[in-house]
Design an enzyme around this catalytic site. Structure first.
Site, PDB file in Angstrom:
ATOM      1  N   TYR A 217      15.089  47.433  51.768  1.00  0.00           N
ATOM      2  CA  TYR A 217      13.706  47.386  51.301  1.00  0.00           C
ATOM      3  C   TYR A 217      13.463  46.579  50.032  1.00  0.00           C
ATOM      4  O   TYR A 217      12.320  46.223  49.763  1.00  0.00           O
ATOM      5  CB  TYR A 217      13.192  48.822  51.107  1.00  0.00           C
ATOM      6  CG  TYR A 217      13.221  49.598  52.397  1.00  0.00           C
ATOM      7  CD1 TYR A 217      12.464  49.189  53.484  1.00  0.00           C
ATOM      8  CD2 TYR A 217      14.032  50.712  52.551  1.00  0.00           C
ATOM      9  CE1 TYR A 217      12.504  49.883  54.689  1.00  0.00           C
ATOM     10  CE2 TYR A 217      14.072  51.413  53.747  1.00  0.00           C
ATOM     11  CZ  TYR A 217      13.302  50.996  54.809  1.00  0.00           C
ATOM     12  OH  TYR A 217      13.344  51.676  55.994  1.00  0.00           O
ATOM     13  N   ASN A 273      15.986  53.056  66.719  1.00  0.00           N
ATOM     14  CA  ASN A 273      14.826  53.467  65.935  1.00  0.00           C
ATOM     15  C   ASN A 273      13.575  53.339  66.799  1.00  0.00           C
ATOM     16  O   ASN A 273      13.301  52.266  67.333  1.00  0.00           O
ATOM     17  CB  ASN A 273      14.677  52.579  64.698  1.00  0.00           C
ATOM     18  CG  ASN A 273      15.911  52.596  63.826  1.00  0.00           C
ATOM     19  OD1 ASN A 273      16.084  53.465  62.988  1.00  0.00           O
ATOM     20  ND2 ASN A 273      16.807  51.638  64.050  1.00  0.00           N
TER      21      ASN A 273
END
Length: 310
Positions: A217, A273
């Site tokens: 991130y 995911n």
């Protein structure tokens, strides 16, 4: 676009990935508004937002919730109850994909290589010797149902086991101990419902030792190479495994499956995911751009898949 759908973008929540979820939601909201959708961003951890969701006369919910209570089937169950279509995978698929140990059983049945692992639940008796027999001296200890590399610890010698297990249990009541394999980190997005499309493979080159929270991130935390520089044979094999994972779990909309490609060319599946990140540094938008699909078009495509309009 001839029809302007009313979209509830669900972001935030109460998992450890709350801030990333909010960032995904903000990016998606902006992209959908750019395409002319009527967008309201709601946080399901706020009761007043839940009331707005139920009473808001929305056409579809766009899920940007990562982690517990968002990616595990809980929110999907609520949306099924109020009969509101939503992006992404249904309840069962979401729950199974979130449970890493359970998902591995389906991957194994589908012929996808899985690493040796052991599930431990809090309070269960175990011995370090038994864990080393099953998973090796060098292994990874991680929560069984978390994402974004939260609570992951690398064990390289027996004396590190106990501390890693205790720290992982601080994050989750069940943890997975998995054999460590050194290899190239690959991820593959699959887009669609009944006849899904495999997007170009991305190789992740993290600046840190492994693809941790910061690498995922922080701007510049990792390099994304798309398409990944792989042989045609490996590309076909990894793409096929990603599509199999999407289908065996019954995923809808979009999924993203992570692999480790070892030195012998075996792509070991790590996890799938069902609500991948949708921030400016996220992987699925990168893969979509590689086939000429810009972010607003990707978001619109996911809405149409949820509404069976595409």
């Amino acid at each position: 676009m001839s029809v302007s759908y009313r979209v509830a973008v669900l972001a935030g929540g109460n998992s450890g990935e709350r801030e990333i979820s909010k960032a995904s939601g903000a990016s998606v909201s902006e992209a959908l508004q750019e395409n002319g959708y009527d967008v309201t961003m709601l946080d399901p951890s706020r009761k007043e937002d839940l009331v707005s969701l139920i009473n808001g006369n929305f056409d579809v919910a766009f899920l940007c919730l990562h982690g517990k209570n968002g990616e595990d089937g809980a929110t999907q169950g609520l949306l099924e109850l109020i009969e509101l279509p939503y992006t992404g995978s249904p309840i069962w698929s979401s729950a199974v994909a979130m449970d890493k140990t359970c998902a591995k059983r389906y991957f194994d049945d589908a012929g996808i290589p899985v690493l040796p692992s052991r599930l431990l639940t809090k309070g269960e008796e175990y011995s370090v010797e038994e864990l080393m027999v099953n998973c090796g001296h060098h292994c990874v200890v991680k929560p069984n149902a978390e994402g974004s590399s939260i609570g992951i610890y690398f064990v390289q010698e027996p004396k590190e086991f106990q501390d890693a297990i205790e720290q992982a249990f601080a994050v989750s009541d069940s943890i997975m101990i998995e054999r460590f394999v050194k290899g190239r980190e690959l991820t593959v997005a699959v887009l669609g419902n009944e006849d899904p499309q495999v997007l170009p493979i991305i190789e992740i080159v993290p600046k840190n030792e492994f693809y941790d929270f910061e690498s995922k991130y922080a701007p510049g935390g990792s390099e994304h190479i798309c398409p990944a520089p792989l042989s045609d044979e490996i590309t076909q094999k990894v793409s096929d495994y990603a599509k199999r994972a999407h289908k065996v779990l019954g995923c809808k909309g979009v999924s993203r499956t992570d692999f480790l490609l070892d030195e012998e060319g075996i792509p070991w599946i790590l996890e799938t995911n069902t609500i991948p990140g949708m921030t400016s540094t996220s992987l699925v938008p990168d893969a979509a751009r590689a086939i000429g699909m810009e972010f607003p078009e990707l978001c619109s495509h996911l809405v149409k898949l949820a509404l069976n309009k595409e």
